[in-house]
Write a protein that holds these residues in place. Structure first.
Motif, PDB file in Angstrom:
ATOM      1  N   THR A  48     -31.463  -3.684  13.038  1.00  0.00           N
ATOM      2  CA  THR A  48     -32.481  -3.776  11.988  1.00  0.00           C
ATOM      3  C   THR A  48     -31.871  -3.497  10.622  1.00  0.00           C
ATOM      4  OG1 THR A  48     -34.200  -3.057  13.534  1.00  0.00           O
ATOM      5  CG2 THR A  48     -34.680  -2.854  11.185  1.00  0.00           C
ATOM      6  N   ARG A  49     -31.008  -2.478  10.545  1.00  0.00           N
ATOM      7  CA  ARG A  49     -30.352  -2.164   9.272  1.00  0.00           C
ATOM      8  C   ARG A  49     -29.484  -3.327   8.806  1.00  0.00           C
ATOM      9  NH1 ARG A  49     -26.956   3.060   9.883  1.00  0.00           N
ATOM     10  NH2 ARG A  49     -26.596   2.652   7.664  1.00  0.00           N
ATOM     11  N   LEU A  50     -28.790  -3.967   9.739  1.00  0.00           N
ATOM     12  CA  LEU A  50     -27.893  -5.067   9.379  1.00  0.00           C
ATOM     13  C   LEU A  50     -28.695  -6.256   8.846  1.00  0.00           C
ATOM     14  CD1 LEU A  50     -24.776  -5.447   9.557  1.00  0.00           C
ATOM     15  CD2 LEU A  50     -25.223  -6.942  11.495  1.00  0.00           C
ATOM     16  N   LYS A  51     -29.829  -6.547   9.498  1.00  0.00           N
ATOM     17  CA  LYS A  51     -30.652  -7.674   9.056  1.00  0.00           C
ATOM     18  C   LYS A  51     -31.269  -7.431   7.679  1.00  0.00           C
ATOM     19  CE  LYS A  51     -32.959  -7.969  12.990  1.00  0.00           C
ATOM     20  NZ  LYS A  51     -33.922  -8.431  14.018  1.00  0.00           N
ATOM     21  N   ALA A  52     -31.313  -6.152   7.253  1.00  0.00           N
ATOM     22  CA  ALA A  52     -31.874  -5.827   5.933  1.00  0.00           C
ATOM     23  C   ALA A  52     -30.851  -5.983   4.812  1.00  0.00           C
ATOM     24  CB  ALA A  52     -32.411  -4.393   5.933  1.00  0.00           C
ATOM     25  N   LEU A  53     -29.567  -6.197   5.144  1.00  0.00           N
ATOM     26  CA  LEU A  53     -28.539  -6.342   4.110  1.00  0.00           C
ATOM     27  C   LEU A  53     -28.790  -7.598   3.286  1.00  0.00           C
ATOM     28  CD1 LEU A  53     -25.273  -5.408   6.062  1.00  0.00           C
ATOM     29  CD2 LEU A  53     -26.674  -3.952   4.587  1.00  0.00           C
ATOM     30  N   ARG A  54     -28.635  -7.474   1.971  1.00  0.00           N
ATOM     31  CA  ARG A  54     -28.901  -8.595   1.061  1.00  0.00           C
ATOM     32  C   ARG A  54     -27.645  -9.425   0.840  1.00  0.00           C
ATOM     33  NH1 ARG A  54     -30.860  -5.796  -4.163  1.00  0.00           N
ATOM     34  NH2 ARG A  54     -30.703  -7.932  -4.924  1.00  0.00           N
ATOM     35  N   LYS A  55     -27.837 -10.726   0.717  1.00  0.00           N
ATOM     36  CA  LYS A  55     -26.721 -11.623   0.427  1.00  0.00           C
ATOM     37  C   LYS A  55     -26.201 -11.352  -0.980  1.00  0.00           C
ATOM     38  CE  LYS A  55     -25.438 -16.493   0.155  1.00  0.00           C
ATOM     39  NZ  LYS A  55     -25.895 -17.896   0.313  1.00  0.00           N
TER      40      LYS A  55
ATOM     41  N   GLY B  90     -16.927  -2.145  -1.082  1.00  0.00           N
ATOM     42  CA  GLY B  90     -16.866  -3.579  -0.779  1.00  0.00           C
ATOM     43  C   GLY B  90     -18.124  -4.163  -0.181  1.00  0.00           C
ATOM     44  N   ARG B  91     -19.292  -3.562  -0.485  1.00  0.00           N
ATOM     45  CA  ARG B  91     -20.545  -4.084   0.071  1.00  0.00           C
ATOM     46  C   ARG B  91     -21.599  -4.292  -1.021  1.00  0.00           C
ATOM     47  NH1 ARG B  91     -21.576  -0.103   5.257  1.00  0.00           N
ATOM     48  NH2 ARG B  91     -19.507  -0.250   6.213  1.00  0.00           N
ATOM     49  N   LEU B  92     -21.184  -4.662  -2.214  1.00  0.00           N
ATOM     50  CA  LEU B  92     -22.149  -4.911  -3.283  1.00  0.00           C
ATOM     51  C   LEU B  92     -22.967  -6.161  -2.971  1.00  0.00           C
ATOM     52  CD1 LEU B  92     -20.056  -4.326  -6.549  1.00  0.00           C
ATOM     53  CD2 LEU B  92     -21.656  -2.756  -5.454  1.00  0.00           C
ATOM     54  N   SER B  93     -24.236  -6.117  -3.309  1.00  0.00           N
ATOM     55  CA  SER B  93     -25.070  -7.313  -3.203  1.00  0.00           C
ATOM     56  C   SER B  93     -25.380  -7.871  -4.585  1.00  0.00           C
ATOM     57  CB  SER B  93     -26.383  -7.003  -2.468  1.00  0.00           C
ATOM     58  OG  SER B  93     -27.113  -6.001  -3.159  1.00  0.00           O
ATOM     59  N   SER B  94     -25.107  -7.079  -5.623  1.00  0.00           N
ATOM     60  CA  SER B  94     -25.357  -7.514  -6.991  1.00  0.00           C
ATOM     61  C   SER B  94     -24.265  -6.943  -7.887  1.00  0.00           C
ATOM     62  CB  SER B  94     -26.732  -7.029  -7.472  1.00  0.00           C
ATOM     63  OG  SER B  94     -26.935  -7.352  -8.839  1.00  0.00           O
ATOM     64  N   ALA B  95     -23.956  -7.658  -8.973  1.00  0.00           N
ATOM     65  CA  ALA B  95     -23.007  -7.136  -9.943  1.00  0.00           C
ATOM     66  C   ALA B  95     -23.591  -5.903 -10.622  1.00  0.00           C
ATOM     67  CB  ALA B  95     -22.685  -8.213 -10.984  1.00  0.00           C
ATOM     68  N   LEU B  96     -22.734  -5.077 -11.218  1.00  0.00           N
ATOM     69  CA  LEU B  96     -23.155  -3.845 -11.877  1.00  0.00           C
ATOM     70  C   LEU B  96     -22.872  -3.938 -13.376  1.00  0.00           C
ATOM     71  CD1 LEU B  96     -21.679  -1.244  -9.358  1.00  0.00           C
ATOM     72  CD2 LEU B  96     -23.949  -2.297  -9.333  1.00  0.00           C
ATOM     73  N   ARG B  97     -23.580  -3.092 -14.122  1.00  0.00           N
ATOM     74  CA  ARG B  97     -23.356  -3.061 -15.576  1.00  0.00           C
ATOM     75  C   ARG B  97     -23.683  -1.671 -16.075  1.00  0.00           C
ATOM     76  NH1 ARG B  97     -27.033  -4.698 -19.637  1.00  0.00           N
ATOM     77  NH2 ARG B  97     -28.335  -5.575 -17.992  1.00  0.00           N
ATOM     78  N   HIS B  98     -22.787  -1.085 -16.857  1.00  0.00           N
ATOM     79  CA  HIS B  98     -23.018   0.240 -17.411  1.00  0.00           C
ATOM     80  C   HIS B  98     -23.764   0.097 -18.736  1.00  0.00           C
ATOM     81  CE1 HIS B  98     -22.209   4.248 -19.071  1.00  0.00           C
ATOM     82  NE2 HIS B  98     -22.127   4.616 -17.800  1.00  0.00           N
ATOM     83  N   VAL B  99     -24.865   0.860 -18.888  1.00  0.00           N
ATOM     84  CA  VAL B  99     -25.713   0.710 -20.072  1.00  0.00           C
ATOM     85  C   VAL B  99     -25.815   1.999 -20.876  1.00  0.00           C
ATOM     86  CG1 VAL B  99     -27.085  -1.180 -19.155  1.00  0.00           C
ATOM     87  CG2 VAL B  99     -27.750   1.170 -18.647  1.00  0.00           C
ATOM     88  N   GLY B 100     -24.846   2.880 -20.730  1.00  0.00           N
ATOM     89  CA  GLY B 100     -24.847   4.080 -21.555  1.00  0.00           C
ATOM     90  C   GLY B 100     -25.303   5.316 -20.808  1.00  0.00           C
ATOM     91  N   PHE B 101     -26.393   5.198 -20.062  1.00  0.00           N
ATOM     92  CA  PHE B 101     -26.917   6.362 -19.341  1.00  0.00           C
ATOM     93  C   PHE B 101     -26.988   6.111 -17.841  1.00  0.00           C
ATOM     94  CE2 PHE B 101     -28.521   6.803 -23.634  1.00  0.00           C
ATOM     95  CZ  PHE B 101     -28.197   8.117 -23.911  1.00  0.00           C
ATOM     96  N   GLY B 102     -26.323   5.091 -17.374  1.00  0.00           N
ATOM     97  CA  GLY B 102     -26.330   4.820 -15.946  1.00  0.00           C
ATOM     98  C   GLY B 102     -25.863   3.412 -15.666  1.00  0.00           C
ATOM     99  N   VAL B 103     -25.905   3.046 -14.385  1.00  0.00           N
ATOM    100  CA  VAL B 103     -25.438   1.738 -13.941  1.00  0.00           C
ATOM    101  C   VAL B 103     -26.630   0.930 -13.439  1.00  0.00           C
ATOM    102  CG1 VAL B 103     -23.992   0.541 -12.267  1.00  0.00           C
ATOM    103  CG2 VAL B 103     -23.181   2.652 -13.327  1.00  0.00           C
ATOM    104  N   VAL B 104     -26.726  -0.328 -13.874  1.00  0.00           N
ATOM    105  CA  VAL B 104     -27.790  -1.220 -13.420  1.00  0.00           C
ATOM    106  C   VAL B 104     -27.152  -2.443 -12.784  1.00  0.00           C
ATOM    107  CG1 VAL B 104     -29.390  -0.467 -15.216  1.00  0.00           C
ATOM    108  CG2 VAL B 104     -27.910  -2.409 -15.655  1.00  0.00           C
ATOM    109  N   ASP B 105     -27.968  -3.177 -11.973  1.00  0.00           N
ATOM    110  CA  ASP B 105     -27.449  -4.408 -11.408  1.00  0.00           C
ATOM    111  C   ASP B 105     -27.639  -5.535 -12.412  1.00  0.00           C
ATOM    112  OD1 ASP B 105     -30.077  -5.290 -11.272  1.00  0.00           O
ATOM    113  OD2 ASP B 105     -30.302  -4.813  -9.146  1.00  0.00           O
ATOM    114  N   GLU B 106     -27.310  -6.771 -12.006  1.00  0.00           N
ATOM    115  CA  GLU B 106     -27.337  -7.866 -12.969  1.00  0.00           C
ATOM    116  C   GLU B 106     -28.749  -8.318 -13.341  1.00  0.00           C
ATOM    117  OE1 GLU B 106     -25.759 -11.610 -10.895  1.00  0.00           O
ATOM    118  OE2 GLU B 106     -24.999  -9.965  -9.676  1.00  0.00           O
ATOM    119  N   ASN B 107     -29.757  -7.770 -12.664  1.00  0.00           N
ATOM    120  CA  ASN B 107     -31.145  -8.043 -13.050  1.00  0.00           C
ATOM    121  C   ASN B 107     -31.703  -6.964 -13.966  1.00  0.00           C
ATOM    122  OD1 ASN B 107     -31.407 -10.409 -11.453  1.00  0.00           O
ATOM    123  ND2 ASN B 107     -31.587  -9.119  -9.640  1.00  0.00           N
ATOM    124  N   GLY B 108     -30.873  -5.981 -14.313  1.00  0.00           N
ATOM    125  CA  GLY B 108     -31.316  -4.909 -15.187  1.00  0.00           C
ATOM    126  C   GLY B 108     -31.990  -3.772 -14.455  1.00  0.00           C
TER     127      GLY B 108
END
Length: 300
Positions: free
Chosen positions: A39-46, A144-162
């Motif tokens: 179940t955990r594996l099927k929940a992994l995002r592409k 090595g298991r990211l599903s989204s790119a990351l971005r540092h915004v000054g006070f933390g890290v967000v994915d590519e959707n913000g």
């Protein structure tokens, strides 16, 4: 194969094969008696393309990635020590390391048939930069298991959707060590100078340290509470997924039973229809014989 091995294999698969690999390994885990892992594996995002390339870096260029993360440690120590000369020395090195790693990552992706657009290349660089700046992001990239790119915004890290990135928060022991070194150095300098106000400054430093310790303790408590809440939410989601999967299996079984019953009923209808046709033919033959017998009797 356990969940961790399966997850590594899923994220190591070519981007186009992610879903098929995930579903196949999820079936294998379930067959091996690990329904929770399945179940955990099927929940992994592409992963997005940028995230897929970052995962490729973690697998294929681990030494260069370690150099990048070590450089981040140097930056944090120099910042905590207020060492301006060291920061000015590290800044051009930071750009050089990022440039080379991004370039090598693009070449790796091209070797696997994935050409990077300007947008994807920018998101990849932002991910590597976030890994350098934030220790938690660095650990997430290294895994090595990211599903989204990351971005540092000054006070933390967000994915590519913000959205805030779901990376594991870590205690920043390196920053605390750097602060302790700075305090020790300041105390030594004050003692050497033998300033009259030394006792007052020492008391002020002690109050400041105690206040910082209380704030760190509060932060650790908040992180622990957030982690506990996230764990409860995850367990609830897993339980709901298992319940839904069990319901699907139950309905599948009922459907199979119904289909089997329908097939048996259809076979019975066919058999009874055949028997009815034969009975009708026999009845017609008997009626015909009865009429012939009556005629013969009347002639006698």
């Amino acid at each position: 194969m356990d969940f961790e091995e399966a997850a590594d294999a899923v994220y190591a698969a070519p981007a186009a094969d992610f879903i098929a690999t995930r579903n196949e390994l999820a079936k294998q885990l379930k067959a091996d008696g690990d329904p929770l892992g399945s179940t955990r594996l099927k929940a992994l995002r592409k992963p997005t393309v940028a995230a897929w390339v970052a995962n490729l870096v973690a697998r294929e260029l681990p030494d260069q990635l370690d150099d990048l993360l070590a450089l981040g440690d140097e930056f944090r120590e120099a910042t905590a020590d207020l060492d301006g000369d060291r920061l000015r020395e590290l800044t051009p090195k930071r750009h050089q390391v990022l440039d080379k790693l991004a370039k090598d990552a693009a070449k790796l992706a091209a070797d696997q048939g994935q050409k990077l657009s300007a947008d994807v290349a920018q998101k990849l660089r932002e991910t590597l930069n976030a890994a350098l700046i934030d220790p938690a992001a660095g650990d997430a990239v290294r895994e090595g298991r990211l599903s989204s790119a990351l971005r540092h915004v000054g006070f933390g890290v967000v994915d590519e959707n913000g959205e805030p990135s779901n990376v594991t928060p870590l205690t920043d022991e390196r920053r605390e060590a750097a602060r302790d070194r700075r305090k020790t150095q300041q105390a030594a300098e004050a003692k050497a100078a033998k300033e009259p106000e030394e006792p007052k400054e020492t008391a002020a430093a002690r109050k400041k340290r105690e206040a910082e310790e209380r704030e760190r303790e509060k932060q650790r408590e908040r992180e622990a509470a957030e982690k506990a809440e996230a764990k409860r939410a995850f367990e609830a989601a897993v339980a709901a997924a298992q319940e839904a999967e069990a319901r699907v299996e139950e309905l599948d079984s009922q459907l199979d039973d119904a289909r089997e019953a329908l097939a048996e009923a259809q076979a019975l209808v066919h058999r009874l229809g055949t028997e009815l046709d034969e009975a009708r033919r026999a009845a017609r033959e008997a009626q015909k014989e009865s009429r012939e017998a009556r005629k013969h009797y009347n002639r006698l």
